[in-house]
Every structure is written in structure tokens, then in C-alpha cells.
Design an enzyme around this catalytic site. Structure first.
Site, mmCIF file in Angstrom:
data_model
loop_
_atom_site.group_PDB
_atom_site.id
_atom_site.type_symbol
_atom_site.label_atom_id
_atom_site.label_comp_id
_atom_site.label_asym_id
_atom_site.label_seq_id
_atom_site.Cartn_x
_atom_site.Cartn_y
_atom_site.Cartn_z
ATOM 1 N N GLU A 1 22.252 -9.218 -3.508
ATOM 2 C CA GLU A 1 20.786 -9.322 -3.510
ATOM 3 C C GLU A 1 20.280 -10.711 -3.897
ATOM 4 O O GLU A 1 19.422 -10.857 -4.771
ATOM 5 C CB GLU A 1 20.196 -8.245 -4.430
ATOM 6 C CG GLU A 1 20.593 -6.841 -4.006
ATOM 7 C CD GLU A 1 20.128 -5.755 -4.957
ATOM 8 O OE1 GLU A 1 19.429 -6.067 -5.938
ATOM 9 O OE2 GLU A 1 20.471 -4.576 -4.737
ATOM 10 N N GLU B 1 25.382 1.416 0.693
ATOM 11 C CA GLU B 1 24.675 2.205 -0.333
ATOM 12 C C GLU B 1 23.720 3.170 0.350
ATOM 13 O O GLU B 1 22.537 3.239 0.015
ATOM 14 C CB GLU B 1 23.937 1.288 -1.308
ATOM 15 C CG GLU B 1 24.837 0.258 -1.978
ATOM 16 C CD GLU B 1 24.114 -0.605 -2.998
ATOM 17 O OE1 GLU B 1 23.017 -0.210 -3.454
ATOM 18 O OE2 GLU B 1 24.637 -1.679 -3.355
#
Length: 378
Positions: A157, A263
Site C-alpha cells: 500500500e 485479500e
């Protein structure tokens, strides 16, 4: 293509199917020739304390990810102090069941203790000190599991949600723009044979996709190999569209890297934010409007969830030539982080198995999704 079976239509109709018959194949077997199918494990599951979950994991999945126990905070909470016991148990679990084992994650702006970025007086450390700490952390953690953990989310991220620029973090502020390159270099030194990934959410957004492409191209220009880009897959029932997700698969594959869905979960609850993503810093106060199904998911929503999962897995199967892995973020609905984000205490239903470890209608829909997928490359 083969016609959908009666089981598929039952699933889309929202019929509660209970335990799958023994004749029904497992997820890992249906997609065995296409890609790994896995789940993220919490500590109770990886340590063997949750026997029902262990049985489910062994039955359905052939790859595992650690939900939290290998993030910096849990594994390296203080200078010179490591907590390897939970991670050791996780790795042993994967080895025992002959699974493809993932490490998550080495560099992230969340769940990293403040001491990493500060000196004893609480002031920001120099670039040299932070680089030394990063290298020591990666060398120790990756080195401990060399040859055991086959793939690592090296950087997590690092791209801003809105503009696609590098996210403003302590890593960027202190190290500069080569922080990702350094993390990948240190990880490769620690285990030259491990697969190394960049992982992020909302990569269906054009701006964020382009930011990741710039980042990966920059790494490649330095001779740094990125094995795959992990698209986190925290999606809703309608957003993003299949076309948006597919556009990013195609764009990333053009970089010469593989694609992982790392995810995956589908949030069926109304979102207090207009943004569809996974920014854990976003939190809201409890409100009954955003927890509409505390007693159970209505059949109509079960139907939508089953169709959504089927559509996504059909897309994954279509692009099986570039996708290596699809990992669900949790095993059952009870385990999901979405019960507590972005509002704590909600009853969420984002996965393929319910709170009683039973398959939801989405599972047979996923098992049948290969029948509705077009051949790869078409």
C-alpha cells in the site's frame, strides 16, 4: 462451454446448501490447473486451536497467508526483540499440509511501531539509521524462513488513494523515493529464490493503477524483479465492475509480471464512506443503518453474493494464464476484519463459509464458475 449445473442455479437462488456433499470437489482441486486458492489465517487457526477451521483449510485451500502475525508490530515489537513463536507455528502448519506459504508484509505504513522511525529522544532517525533497521528486520525475518516461505508481500500500500502518487508516509519522508527498491533488494538478498510482490488495494482505479505501473517500471529499470502485483480484492457487491478489474489485470500483465488476488472478500453491508477500498485509518461510529443484518443474511443478498463471487472467479479463470493465486481474506465470516471495519461490532458476511463453518451458496457458485469462463486470452 459446459452448461451450468442444477447446483449452480440453486446457489444463485440463495438456497442454503449446508455441508457440501463429499462428491463435491474442493476449491483447490477445481482450480488446480489454473492457480492456487487460499485463505488468510489468524493465530488461532495457524496454531491449531480452531480444529473446525483447520479441517476446512486443509480441505479447501492449497496456499495460506498470515493475517497479522508477520506484520512488523506483532513480529518485531521492540528493538532487538522478535516474537517468532506465532509465525513459526504458521509456517509449520503450511509445511505440514504441503501448502504454498506467503509472508505478509515487510514494509507498510500501518502496524509498524513508532520506534522504527524515531531515536531515543523521539526525533526522526536519519536515512542511514532507518535503512539499517529495515535491512536488519528483513534479513532476520525473511532469513529465518528462507526456503520455507515461498512468496513475500515486500511493499504494501505505498500508492496514494486519489492521485496515484507515492503515499506520504514515514518511509517516504525519511528514506526518499527509493524506499521500495531498498526493501526489494534486502528481501532478495535474504532469500534469492523467494517470489517478491507489491501489494495494494483499489487497483481497479485508473489513477492508482497507473501509480503502481510507474512504481514497478521504476523497480524494473533498476534491475529489480517484481514477481507479481497483488490486487487485494476488497470489493463490494456492485463496485468495482468486472471490466474495471479486468483492465488492471491486463495492464499489469503487460509489465511482464504475474497477478495475484491477495485479500479477496465481498462487503455486503452499506458503506458509510463513498470510497471502496481498505484504508484502515477510516473509522466511523456505530450506526444501525450500517449493520442491517445482525440476525442473518437475507436470501436475496445471498443470491447477489453468490453471483458476484461467480463473476469474479469466472474472470480469474479467464485470465488464468497470468494469475498465480487467489487468496480470500479470512476463512469464515466470523473471522473477517470487516466485522470491525470501518465500524466496530458489525455482523458481516463477506466470505464463502458462514459462522458455523458451513459453505454459503457462494461456494458452489464459485465451483461452477469455470464453466462460464471464456478461454484464456479470448
Amino acid at each position: 462451454m459446459p452448461p451450468p449445473t442444477r447446483l449452480y442455479y440453486l446457489a444463485l437462488a440463495g438456497v442454503s446448501l449446508g455441508l457440501m456433499p463429499k462428491s463435491e470437489p474442493a476449491l483447490k482441486d477445481v482450480y488446480k490447473k489454473d492457480f492456487y486458492v487460499g485463505a488468510a489465517l489468524n493465530q488461532r487457526q495457524s496454531s491449531g486451536q480452531d480444529a473446525q477451521a483447520t479441517a476446512l483449510i486443509r480441505q479447501q485451500f492449497n496456499t495460506i497467508s498470515p493475517e497479522n502475525l508477520l506484520k512488523w508490530g506483532p513480529v518485531h515489537p521492540r528493538p532487538g526483540q522478535y516474537n517468532f513463536q506465532p509465525a513459526d507455528a504458521y509456517v509449520a502448519f503450511g509445511q505440514q499440509h504441503k501448502m504454498f506459504i506467503i509472508g505478509h508484509t515487510l514494509l507498510w505504513h500501518q502496524q509498524t511501531p513508532k520506534w522504527v522511525f524515531e531515536d531515543e529522544a523521539g526525533q526522526p532517525v536519519s536515512r542511514e539509521v532507518l535503512l539499517q533497521r529495515l535491512q536488519e528486520h528483513i534479513r532476520t525475518v525473511v532469513g529465518r524462513y528462507k526456503g520455507k516461505i515461498q512468496g513475500w508481500d515486500v511493499v504494501n500500500e505505498a500508492i496514494d488513494d486519489q492521485q496515484g502518487a507515492l503515499r506520504k508516509t514515514k518511509w517516504l519522508e525519511i528514506l526518499g523515493e527509493d524506499f521500495a527498491a531498498k526493501a526489494f533488494e534486502f528481501a532478495h538478498q535474504a532469500d534469492p529464490k523467494a517470489e517478491l510482490y507489491y501489494n495494494d488495494y483499489s487497483l481497479y482505479r485508473p489513477e492508482k493503477r497507473e501509480g503502481v505501473i510507474r512504481l514497478v517500471k521504476g523497480l524494473q529499470a533498476k534491475g529489480i524483479k517484481v514477481t507479481a502485483i497483488g490486487m487485494q480484492g476488497h470489493y463490494g457487491l456492485r463496485q468495482p465492475t468486472i471490466e474495471q478489474v479486468e483492465a488492471s489485470i491486463v495492464a499489469f500483465a503487460k509489465l511482464g509480471v504475474r497477478v495475484n488476488f491477495t485479500e479477496l472478500d465481498i462487503d455486503v453491508l452499506p458503506n458509510p464512506s463513498r470510497r471502496q477500498g481498505a484504508d484502515v485509518s477510516e473509522n466511523y461510529a456505530a450506526d444501525p443503518r450500517y449493520n442491517p443484518y445482525p440476525a442473518g443474511l437475507p436470501d436475496s443478498v445471498q443470491q447477489q453474493l453468490a453471483r458476484r463471487y461467480a463473476d469474479l472467479f469466472a474472470l480469474f479463470h479467464k485470465h488464468r494464464d497470468v494469475i498465480d493465486r487467489v487468496t480470500l481474506w479470512g476463512v469464515t465470516d466470523a473471522d473477517s476484519w470487516l466485522n470491525n471495519w470501518p465500524i466496530r461490532g458489525r455482523t458481516s458476511y463477506p466470505l464463502l463459509f458462514d459462522r458455523r463453518y458451513q459453505p454459503k451458496p457462494a461456494l458452489p457458485a464459485v465451483l461452477q464458475a469455470t464453466g462460464s469462463a471464456r478461454p484464456a486470452g479470448h
